[in-house]
Write a protein that holds these residues in place. Structure first.
Motif, short mmCIF file in Angstrom:
data_model
loop_
_atom_site.label_atom_id
_atom_site.label_comp_id
_atom_site.label_asym_id
_atom_site.label_seq_id
_atom_site.Cartn_x
_atom_site.Cartn_y
_atom_site.Cartn_z
N SER A 61 0.84 -1.19 0.00
CA SER A 61 0.00 0.00 0.00
C SER A 61 0.87 1.24 0.00
O SER A 61 2.08 1.18 0.27
N HIS A 160 -10.70 14.75 1.99
CA HIS A 160 -9.64 13.87 1.53
C HIS A 160 -8.29 14.60 1.53
O HIS A 160 -8.15 15.65 0.92
N TYR A 282 -6.60 4.53 -11.53
CA TYR A 282 -7.73 4.43 -10.62
C TYR A 282 -9.02 4.13 -11.38
O TYR A 282 -10.10 4.49 -10.94
N GLU A 306 -0.05 3.28 -7.71
CA GLU A 306 -1.29 3.77 -7.12
C GLU A 306 -2.48 3.17 -7.85
O GLU A 306 -2.51 3.19 -9.09
N ALA A 309 -9.71 2.83 -6.06
CA ALA A 309 -10.68 3.87 -5.71
C ALA A 309 -12.04 3.23 -5.96
O ALA A 309 -12.52 3.18 -7.10
N ASN A 332 -1.91 -0.26 -3.56
CA ASN A 332 -3.17 0.48 -3.42
C ASN A 332 -2.93 1.74 -2.60
O ASN A 332 -1.96 1.84 -1.84
N TRP A 333 -3.82 2.73 -2.74
CA TRP A 333 -3.69 3.91 -1.90
C TRP A 333 -4.34 3.64 -0.54
O TRP A 333 -5.51 3.30 -0.47
N THR A 342 -8.54 9.54 3.68
CA THR A 342 -8.71 9.18 2.27
C THR A 342 -9.82 8.15 2.04
O THR A 342 -9.98 7.67 0.93
N LYS A 343 -10.60 7.86 3.07
CA LYS A 343 -11.83 7.10 2.81
C LYS A 343 -12.85 8.00 2.11
O LYS A 343 -13.80 7.53 1.49
N HIS A 362 -10.68 5.04 -0.41
CA HIS A 362 -9.44 4.29 -0.21
C HIS A 362 -9.45 3.59 1.16
O HIS A 362 -10.46 3.63 1.85
N ASP A 363 -8.29 3.01 1.50
CA ASP A 363 -7.99 2.41 2.81
C ASP A 363 -8.56 0.99 2.97
O ASP A 363 -9.59 0.65 2.37
#
Length: 392
Positions: A61, A160, A282, A306, A309, A332-333, A342-343, A362-363
């Motif tokens: 990540s 974000h 993404y 990256e 999403a 992944n981001w 970043t969710k 994300h996350d």
């Protein structure tokens, strides 16, 4: 004076004249000096592929501990949170992740180069404990162009990456008198860890021509690329001058890469100066696979540094199997929901959110270590080989 003494003096004089006037000798010395200044060459395709053959399939990540809002808060002495770093990298290890993309910052070198390097070494010790090799990012063109050392601001609610900062910032970017400082940072960091097998590689510059979109466009340099392009070239040279045993790269991230000739000048530099190819995507799985096929023409290892999403159709379920099919490293981001928030989606800069989105952008994990989606961590664990396939 004796004849023998005169003869000896003449011989010495001839030798001195030969050394001074021999153009071949001068050229050789100059070439050697230039080679020393330039450092190592860009890896051949064969060397790059030999290096990649020694790696496991790379899955990880983009990592920052949940207690840090940006690179400065992650690394500054007062907020360097080894407890959280250790815990959260442990969660990554449990699902089979073996690498992490980690951002640095030039101001950390300016503030305290010795302390910064020591904290990097501590981080590498923790990561190595969890069998994770970092890909360090040297410069970054995304989000706030005016970074400041010291205590970092608190996150804006529901936004974000509300505190992420660029490196170098706009002031340094447009001030060439600061470039020697940037050069010392690049060479100092890379040379310290140039032969450290705990380091996977060096990502020279993240999305160098990103204009940060609506978030900071009003205060961004209008001709940013004019500053970034020549500095990107210099950064590759500075990094190679440190003779790293690890590969250098910089990811292409937007546009049409279907032909090399059709790429933008900055994308050509990113590809041509990189030892291994990297990119961001993404989008849906069809677009991801198309771009991998485009980049395969370079016959070098490929990393997708990256992706993921969820609302865009870029998910672990859609992307990871494609990465494995083509032996593309996948980052992944975001790992743990935290101060970067970043969710929330990119559009949270323009659209007002008042609560956690139903579908995270994300996350992977919540702060307590529980997965956002259990089926995702099961898939990651299965594809990385730390868990048996789940029966459908």
């Amino acid at each position: 004076m004796s004849l023998s003494r005169i003869t000896a003096l003449l011989c010495i004089t001839c030798l001195l004249l030969q050394n001074c006037t021999n153009p071949q000798r001068e050229e050789s010395a100059a070439t050697q000096s230039e080679a020393t200044a330039a450092g190592r060459a860009i890896w051949s395709k064969e060397k790059a592929n030999d290096w990649y053959a020694q790696q496991e399939w790379l899955v990880g990540s983009n990592f920052i501990p949940s207690t840090a809002i940006n690179q400065l808060e992650m690394w500054q002495a007062a907020t360097f949170d080894t407890v959280t770093i250790n815990r959260e990298l442990g969660w990554a290890e449990e699902i089979g992740m073996n690498t992490a993309r980690v951002y640095l910052h030039d101001l950390l070198w300016q503030q305290d180069s010795t302390g910064f390097l020591n904290r990097m070494d501590t981080f590498l010790t923790i990561a190595d404990r969890h069998h994770i090799k970092p890909l360090f990012v040297i410069f970054d063109s995304c989000w706030d162009p005016y970074p400041k050392l010291g205590t970092q601001r608190e996150p804006k609610p529901h936004v974000h990456n509300s505190g992420w900062v660029q490196s170098p910032g706009a002031n340094a970017l447009k001030d060439s008198t600061q470039y020697p400082r940037l050069e010392r940072y690049v060479k100092g960091v890379v040379s310290r860890f140039a032969n450290d097998d705990r380091v996977l590689g060096w990502d020279v510059w993240n999305e160098p021509d990103n204009d940060t979109g609506p978030s900071y466009r009003a205060v961004e340099l209008p001709n940013k690329v004019e500053y970034v392009l020549p500095l990107l070239k210099k950064t590759f040279v500075w990094a190679r001058a440190a003779n790293p045993s690890q590969p250098l790269t910089s990811a292409v991230w937007a546009g049409d890469w279907s032909t090399h000739e059709g790429m933008k000048p900055i994308e050509k530099v990113q590809i041509e100066q990189s030892d291994i190819v990297s990119f961001h995507n993404y989008d849906n799985p069809e677009e991801l696979e198309k771009r991998i096929v485009w980049l395969k023409r370079y016959d070098r290892p490929i990393l997708c540094t990256e992706y993921m999403a969820r609302p865009n159709g870029s998910t672990f379920q859609s992307a990871l199997p494609i990465g494995k099919k083509y032996n593309v490293g996948m980052y992944n981001w975001g790992l743990v929901d935290g101060k970067t928030q970043t969710k929330y989606a990119w559009d949270s800069w323009e659209k007002q959110y008042t609560q956690e989105p139903e579908l995270w952008f994300h996350d992977v994990f919540r702060k307590d270590g529980t997965p956002y989606k259990q089926e995702e961590v099961e898939l990651i664990s299965e594809l990385t080989g730390v868990a048996e396939p789940v029966e459908q």
